[in-house]
Design a protein around this motif. Structure first.
Motif, PDB file in Angstrom:
ATOM      1  N   GLN A   1       0.847  -0.853  -0.113  1.00 55.66           N
ATOM      2  CA  GLN A   1       0.033  -0.291  -0.128  1.00 55.66           C
ATOM      3  C   GLN A   1       1.249   1.330   0.014  1.00 55.66           C
ATOM      4  OE1 GLN A   1      -4.053   0.236   1.930  1.00 55.66           O
ATOM      5  NE2 GLN A   1      -2.680   1.726   3.510  1.00 55.66           N
ATOM      6  N   ILE A   2       0.163   2.503  -0.649  1.00 52.80           N
ATOM      7  CA  ILE A   2       1.497   3.265  -0.659  1.00 52.80           C
ATOM      8  C   ILE A   2       0.032   4.316  -0.667  1.00 52.80           C
ATOM      9  CG2 ILE A   2       2.680   4.796  -2.006  1.00 52.80           C
ATOM     10  CD1 ILE A   2       2.115   1.337  -3.399  1.00 52.80           C
ATOM     11  N   GLY A   3       0.249   5.843   0.629  1.00 51.66           N
ATOM     12  CA  GLY A   3      -0.389   6.527   0.297  1.00 51.66           C
ATOM     13  C   GLY A   3      -0.981   6.093   2.095  1.00 51.66           C
TER      14      GLY A   3
ATOM     15  N   PRO B   1       0.418  13.671  -2.741  1.00 52.89           N
ATOM     16  CA  PRO B   1       0.074  14.186  -1.659  1.00 52.89           C
ATOM     17  C   PRO B   1      -1.286  13.495  -1.730  1.00 52.89           C
ATOM     18  CG  PRO B   1      -0.410  16.264  -3.145  1.00 52.89           C
ATOM     19  CD  PRO B   1       0.348  15.370  -4.207  1.00 52.89           C
ATOM     20  N   LEU B   2      -1.454  12.095  -1.616  1.00 54.15           N
ATOM     21  CA  LEU B   2      -2.862  11.475  -1.825  1.00 54.15           C
ATOM     22  C   LEU B   2      -3.486  11.256  -0.417  1.00 54.15           C
ATOM     23  CD1 LEU B   2      -0.963   8.517  -3.182  1.00 54.15           C
ATOM     24  CD2 LEU B   2      -1.992   9.520  -4.298  1.00 54.15           C
TER      25      LEU B   2
ATOM     26  N   LEU C   1      -4.303   9.113 -12.647  1.00 55.22           N
ATOM     27  CA  LEU C   1      -4.981   7.864 -11.382  1.00 55.22           C
ATOM     28  C   LEU C   1      -4.323   8.242 -10.091  1.00 55.22           C
ATOM     29  CD1 LEU C   1      -6.449   5.520  -9.984  1.00 55.22           C
ATOM     30  CD2 LEU C   1      -3.601   3.919 -10.241  1.00 55.22           C
ATOM     31  N   ILE C   2      -2.878   9.258 -10.195  1.00 59.95           N
ATOM     32  CA  ILE C   2      -2.453   9.346  -9.105  1.00 59.95           C
ATOM     33  C   ILE C   2      -3.181  11.248  -8.163  1.00 59.95           C
ATOM     34  CG2 ILE C   2      -0.616  10.552  -7.979  1.00 59.95           C
ATOM     35  CD1 ILE C   2       0.777   7.779  -9.141  1.00 59.95           C
ATOM     36  N   GLN C   3      -3.458  11.288  -9.779  1.00 64.19           N
ATOM     37  CA  GLN C   3      -4.297  12.664  -9.706  1.00 64.19           C
ATOM     38  C   GLN C   3      -5.098  12.793  -9.272  1.00 64.19           C
ATOM     39  OE1 GLN C   3      -3.589  14.168 -13.821  1.00 64.19           O
ATOM     40  NE2 GLN C   3      -1.611  15.559 -13.414  1.00 64.19           N
ATOM     41  N   THR C   4      -5.736  11.694 -10.004  1.00 70.05           N
ATOM     42  CA  THR C   4      -7.567  11.304  -9.086  1.00 70.05           C
ATOM     43  C   THR C   4      -7.157  10.829  -7.376  1.00 70.05           C
ATOM     44  OG1 THR C   4      -8.551  10.672 -11.089  1.00 70.05           O
ATOM     45  CG2 THR C   4      -9.403   9.922  -9.676  1.00 70.05           C
TER      46      THR C   4
END
Length: 384
Positions: free
Chosen positions: A60-62, A125-126, A379-382
């Motif tokens: 997991q990341i975030g 900045p997730l 996806l990251i931006q979302t």
């Protein structure tokens, strides 16, 4: 994130070098992934099978909160035996905008894209996490999926969407057929072929069961609807048959292996029940002639269909990223059906074409990898 493919290709090159055919261990590949993530400060949870020879992995990341996105892929590949490759299948080879190697398309290209994007995930900045779930033995019945699901329940907050990165040319797939693998063992009674009156032929019983598969396919075809699948109906067929010892001997034993591909809303349970009813009828006629006759059925493969959910969280997420508003159905099976059956909103979206999967000179194009990079960036931006 740029369109520089070098980070993706560096990882893909390493992944292809591991010959993770399903009859071999994938431990070295998973060890490489775990070490790569550890260098980035990401802890990977290893999920072994009962023998410890096959390994799954979750990470997991975030932030550790619910509502993230899970990226699912499998680490195993099919064999290259009997195929005439023009380059070493275990060495990533570039020719005219295509990258060749076993698993480039199905589906180490997707794994490489996800792993190469981890540094960008860490820098972003997730507000919701990206989760990784990499399994084993998908190619022989999705055997590694259930242990992965159990590990996710035990160690990670629940994701709101699952994206299975099987090759779909980076288009949205919202449904696939379910699949059953059946192994039927028939025990009759041996006798000389001149005395069929005192024997019970296992092959004759098998012939009746083969006819059942044919009749069920024809019946399903007659009830077909415009559902987006190709073909648009459920199919049942026998793939292997082994029985008998000589032409002048009533065969005592026979084994059938059959494959059923069913369209939703058909279920595996319905198909198994129907087949077992036919088996009981055939078995009863055998027992009338020989009390020791028997038919047993094993179900070594049971893959749920991915039921189309065009308004689900996962479908809407991928639509926003890809601007793909179609609902594509595919006839092959994936782990997506298992994730959906476990309650996850699930779709398929990954690089490469299924037409390249499993064949000689399997490849993925540079264009598809760039599409995948752009997808990961969005996806990251979302999730920020």
């Amino acid at each position: 994130m740029t369109n520089d493919l070098r980070p993706v290709l560096d990882i893909l090159n390493r992944l292809i070098a591991f010959p993770t055919v399903s009859d071999q261990s994938n431990a070295e590949l998973v060890g490489f992934i775990a070490a790569y993530l550890d260098q980035l400060g990401v802890h990977a949870q290893i999920v072994p099978n009962a023998s410890g020879e096959k390994l799954g992995l979750i990470a997991q990341i975030g932030p550790s909160v619910e509502g993230g996105v899970l990226l699912s892929g499998h680490t195993d590949v099919v064999t290259v035996e009997g195929q005439a490759w023009t380059s070493d299948p275990w060495v990533l080879t570039h020719r005219e905008g295509k990258f060749y190697g076993r698993g480039t398309c199905d589906m180490k290209g997707f794994l490489a894209l996800a792993l190469a994007a981890v540094p960008q995930m860490l820098a972003a900045p997730l507000t919701r996490p990206v989760q990784l779930a990499f399994s084993y033995d998908e190619e022989i019945g999705c055997l590694g999926t259930q242990p992965i699901l159990a590990a996710l329940d035990a160690h990670q907050p629940r994701a709101s969407a699952v994206i299975v990165g099987e090759p779909s040319l980076m288009t949205l797939v919202t449904g696939h057929k379910g699949g059953l693998g059946l192994k039927t063992r028939i025990m009759g009674k041996a006798a000389h072929s001149s005395r069929p009156d005192i024997g019970v032929s296992a092959i004759e019983a098998a012939a009746r069961l083969i006819q059942w598969h044919q009749k069920e396919t024809v019946q399903s075809q007659s009830q077909t609807t415009d559902n987006g699948f190709t073909p648009p109906y459920s199919t049942a067929g026998v793939g292997t048959i082994h029985g008998g010892i000589a032409l002048n001997t009533i065969p005592e034993n026979c084994v059938l292996e059959s494959d059923i591909r069913f369209v939703p809303p058909d279920t595996a349970e319905d198909w198994i029940a129907r087949y077992r009813r036919e088996v009981k009828i055939v078995e009863a006629t055998m027992i009338e002639r020989h009390a020791g006759a028997s038919i047993t059925v094993d179900v070594p493969e049971n893959i749920p269909a991915l039921r189309p959910d065009p308004n689900g969280v996962a479908a809407q997420l991928v639509r926003r990223i890809t601007e793909d508003n179609d609902d594509q159905m595919v006839s092959y099976q994936t782990e997506a059906g298992h994730f959906q059956a476990a309650g996850y909103s699930t779709v398929i979206c990954g690089p490469g074409s299924i037409e390249q999967a499993h064949g000689q000179d399997e490849f993925i194009s540079a264009a598809q990898l760039r599409h995948g990079q752009a997808f990961m960036k969005s996806l990251i931006q979302t999730l920020c």
